[in-house]
Design a protein around this motif. Structure first.
Motif, PDB file in Angstrom:
ATOM      1  N   UNK A 456     -10.077 -14.124  -7.953  1.00  0.00           N
ATOM      2  CA  UNK A 456      -9.966 -13.019  -7.006  1.00  0.00           C
ATOM      3  C   UNK A 456     -10.096 -11.659  -7.669  1.00  0.00           C
ATOM      4  N   UNK A 457     -10.595 -10.674  -6.905  1.00  0.00           N
ATOM      5  CA  UNK A 457     -10.787  -9.328  -7.442  1.00  0.00           C
ATOM      6  C   UNK A 457      -9.472  -8.618  -7.741  1.00  0.00           C
ATOM      7  N   UNK A 458      -8.366  -9.133  -7.218  1.00  0.00           N
ATOM      8  CA  UNK A 458      -7.081  -8.491  -7.505  1.00  0.00           C
ATOM      9  C   UNK A 458      -6.477  -8.940  -8.835  1.00  0.00           C
ATOM     10  N   UNK A 459      -7.166  -9.831  -9.558  1.00  0.00           N
ATOM     11  CA  UNK A 459      -6.708 -10.204 -10.902  1.00  0.00           C
ATOM     12  C   UNK A 459      -7.256  -9.190 -11.910  1.00  0.00           C
ATOM     13  N   UNK A 460      -6.826  -7.953 -11.773  1.00  0.00           N
ATOM     14  CA  UNK A 460      -7.259  -6.867 -12.649  1.00  0.00           C
ATOM     15  C   UNK A 460      -6.041  -6.024 -13.023  1.00  0.00           C
ATOM     16  N   UNK A 461      -5.832  -5.849 -14.303  1.00  0.00           N
ATOM     17  CA  UNK A 461      -4.861  -4.874 -14.787  1.00  0.00           C
ATOM     18  C   UNK A 461      -5.637  -3.743 -15.446  1.00  0.00           C
ATOM     19  N   UNK A 462      -5.529  -2.527 -14.888  1.00  0.00           N
ATOM     20  CA  UNK A 462      -6.268  -1.383 -15.431  1.00  0.00           C
ATOM     21  C   UNK A 462      -5.393  -0.602 -16.406  1.00  0.00           C
ATOM     22  N   UNK A 463      -6.014  -0.200 -17.504  1.00  0.00           N
ATOM     23  CA  UNK A 463      -5.325   0.618 -18.515  1.00  0.00           C
ATOM     24  C   UNK A 463      -5.876   2.048 -18.537  1.00  0.00           C
ATOM     25  N   UNK A 464      -7.178   2.194 -18.335  1.00  0.00           N
ATOM     26  CA  UNK A 464      -7.819   3.504 -18.242  1.00  0.00           C
ATOM     27  C   UNK A 464      -8.921   3.400 -17.191  1.00  0.00           C
ATOM     28  N   UNK A 465      -9.113   4.489 -16.444  1.00  0.00           N
ATOM     29  CA  UNK A 465     -10.168   4.479 -15.429  1.00  0.00           C
ATOM     30  C   UNK A 465     -10.597   5.901 -15.144  1.00  0.00           C
TER      31      UNK A 465
END
Length: 475
Positions: A456-465
C-alpha cells in the motif's frame, strides 16, 4: 481590476471514468488540448483582470500550480480547503481575504470546469456587469437557454434580458420537463451558470445579513491559516465548523440586490456525458467521437477512448455513451447520463479502487502508473520531471528494484549516492532510507518492482520532502 476566483475542488463524478476524485474533470483536457481549469484561467486573464485567486483541495495544489505554470499564468493566492464544504464557505473565504486587502476589490466567482468557447464575448458580458457590481449589486450571469433543460437551475428576470444587468426576481430549482418548456417559451428566464461578480464588501455584508453563522468559522480559518510553500492552508479545525452549503442556498436566494447579465455565446457546465458529446461536436447522425474509435452505423452516440493503444469500436449503436479507459469502461443509455454518479457509489460500496483513483497517480514530482499488481509484488512505471525529487523515505513492508529506462537518476540509499543512466538498476532493501532525483534536463523514466507482504502507498515514512507533504500516502 477584477480578481477572478477559481473554484477547483470538486470531484466531478458524473464524468466517470475520465473524472475521478484523485484527478477530477477540471484538470482534464475534455474539449481541447488545455484542461478546463487552464481554459478558465486563460478566459479570465488579460486586460482588466488581475492574477486569479484559487481555492482548491490539498491533493490538487501542485496540479494547479503546474498547469498554470505550463500555461504561462502567474496565480495570485492559492487557498487550500482542508475539507470540502461546498461553495458558500469557499466564496466567503475569498471575499474575506480580498476585503482585508481592499474592500472595493471586484471578485468574479467562476467554477473552473465549465466550457465557454467564446472567451472574448464572455469578457464583454463581465464588463457589462461592472458598474452594477461597483454600485453594490451582486451580479450573476444567466445563459440564454437553447432547450427546455431539466438538468440546470433557472433564473427568473424582472423583465426581458437585454444589454446590461436586469433585476433578478428569483432562482428556480431544476424543473420538470413541462415547467422547463414553459420557462423557455416565456422569454424572461435564463439558465443559472453559478458565476457571480461583486465587491468584497458587498459579499461580506450579504453573509452578515443572510448567513451569519458562517462568518466566525471562516474568519477563524483565515486568521489561523498557515503558509506552506506559497500556499495558504486554511485552519482545519475552524474550517470544519463551517456549514456545508452552497452559496446559492446560503446567500443568493435570500439577497435582494441581485442583477443578471444575459450571455448567449455558448456555455456548458459539462455536467454529464451527454453535455460533453454536444461540446465535442456531433456529426450529421448525432455521433461524437474522440480518440482511437470507429463508429459503424451508429446514431446519437458518444464513443470516446482515453487510453493510448485502446481501440473502441461501436456497431449499430443508438443513443449510447461508451467511454473506455485502460482500467474501466462505461456503457450507458444516453438518457441516463445523470445516473453515472450512481455507478460511482456502487463501485465504492464494493471497494473498487476505480471508483476514485486512476492507474496513473499524479504527484508534485511527476507521476506513476501501476502496470501489474498481485500478491507480494507490484510493477510501476515512474516518471520524474527534470529537477524534481521524491522524498527521502523508507518502507516497513517492502523492498524495491529500480531499472532506469531513460534519462538520468540520482539515487540515495542510506549513506550512498549513485548516478544511474539507461539500462542500469539498483536494489533498495526493506527499511533502507532512499530517495530518487532527476538531475537532468529531460524526464526520467524507470520501472519499479516492489516485493513484500504489504504494498500500500501508506507504507511510507518520510524524513525529508521538498514538497512538505508530511506523512501518509500523499501527505
Amino acid at each position: 481590476m477584477i480578481t477572478p476566483v477559481l473554484l477547483c475542488g470538486g470531484s466531478g463524478t458524473r464524468l466517470w471514468p475520465l473524472s475521478r476524485k484523485s484527478f477530477p474533470k477540471q484538470f482534464v483536457p475534455l474539449t481541447g488540448s488545455d484542461s478546463l481549469f487552464v481554459q478558465s484561467a486563460r478566459r479570465l486573464s488579460g486586460e482588466g483582470f488581475g492574477p486569479p485567486l484559487i481555492l482548491t483541495g490539498s491533493d490538487f495544489r501542485f496540479i494547479v500550480t503546474e498547469q498554470l505554470m505550463t500555461a504561462g499564468i502567474d496565480p495570485g493566492p492559492i487557498l487550500i480547503e482542508p475539507s470540502a464544504r461546498n461553495t458558500a464557505p469557499a466564496v466567503l473565504a475569498a471575499a474575506l481575504w480580498a476585503e482585508a486587502q481592499d474592500p472595493e476589490t471586484l471578485l468574479l466567482i467562476a467554477p473552473s470546469d465549465h466550457a465557454i468557447p467564446d472567451a472574448e464575448a464572455f469578457r464583454a458580458a463581465v464588463a457589462q456587469g461592472v458598474p452594477a457590481a461597483r454600485a453594490g449589486q451582486i451580479v450573476t450571469f444567466g445563459i440564454a437557454p437553447t432547450r427546455a433543460e431539466t438538468g440546470y437551475g433557472w433564473l427568473e428576470l424582472a423583465g426581458a434580458p437585454g444589454e446590461g444587468p436586469v433585476p433578478l426576481t428569483r432562482f428556480v430549482e431544476k424543473p420538470d420537463a413541462a415547467r422547463a418548456a414553459e420557462m423557455l417559451a416565456a422569454g424572461n428566464y435564463l439558465w443559472n451558470a453559478g458565476i457571480f461578480l461583486f465587491t468584497a464588501a458587498t459579499m461580506v455584508a450579504a453573509y452578515e445579513a443572510h448567513a451569519p453563522g458562517l462568518l466566525a468559522p471562516v474568519r477563524a480559518a483565515l486568521a489561523q491559516a498557515k503558509s506552506d510553500l506559497g500556499f495558504l492552508r486554511l485552519d482545519p479545525g475552524a474550517w470544519g465548523l463551517a456549514e456545508e452549503i452552497s452559496v446559492d442556498y446560503a446567500v443568493m436566494e435570500k439577497a435582494k440586490n441581485l442583477s443578471v447579465v444575459a450571455f448567449s455565446s455558448g456555455w456548458s457546465d459539462l455536467g454529464g456525458w451527454d453535455a460533453v458529446a454536444r461540446e465535442m461536436g456531433e456529426d450529421g447522425t448525432g455521433v461524437a467521437t474522440s480518440g482511437a474509435v470507429t463508429a459503424i452505423d451508429c446514431r446519437d452516440t458518444l464513443l470516446r477512448s482515453d487510453s493510448e493503444g485502446l481501440e473502441l469500436v461501436g456497431i449499430g449503436l443508438s443513443n449510447i455513451i461508451a467511454v473506455a479507459m485502460n482500467d474501466a469502461v462505461l456503457i450507458a443509455d444516453r438518457t441516463r447520463a445523470q445516473d453515472v454518479k450512481k455507478a460511482v457509489d456502487a463501485l465504492k460500496k464494493k471497494g473498487a479502487k476505480q471508483a476514485e483513483s486512476f492507474a496513473r497517480d499524479h504527484r508534485p514530482w511527476g507521476h506513476y502508473e501501476t502496470l501489474a499488481l498481485h500478491d507480494r509484488f507490484q510493477v510501476k512505471r515512474i516518471v520524474v520531471k527534470p529537477g524534481a525529487a521524491l522524498s527521502l523515505q523508507s518502507h516497513h513492508h517492502r523492498s524495491e528494484h529500480w531499472i532506469v529506462v531513460s534519462g538520468t537518476a540520482k539515487v540515495t540509499v542510506d549513506d550512498q549516492v549513485h548516478l544511474m543512466t539507461e539500462n542500469q538498476s539498483i536494489y533498495i532493501p526493506l527499511g533502507a532510507k532512499h530517495r530518487m532525483e532527476n538531475p537532468g534536463k529531460i524526464p526520467m523514466v524507470l520501472i519499479e518492482v516492489q516485493t513484500g507482504a504489504y504494498l500500500g502507498e501508506d507504507d511510507i515514512t518520510r524524513y525529508e520532502d521538498v514538497y512538505a507533504r508530511g506523512q501518509g500516502a500523499k501527505g
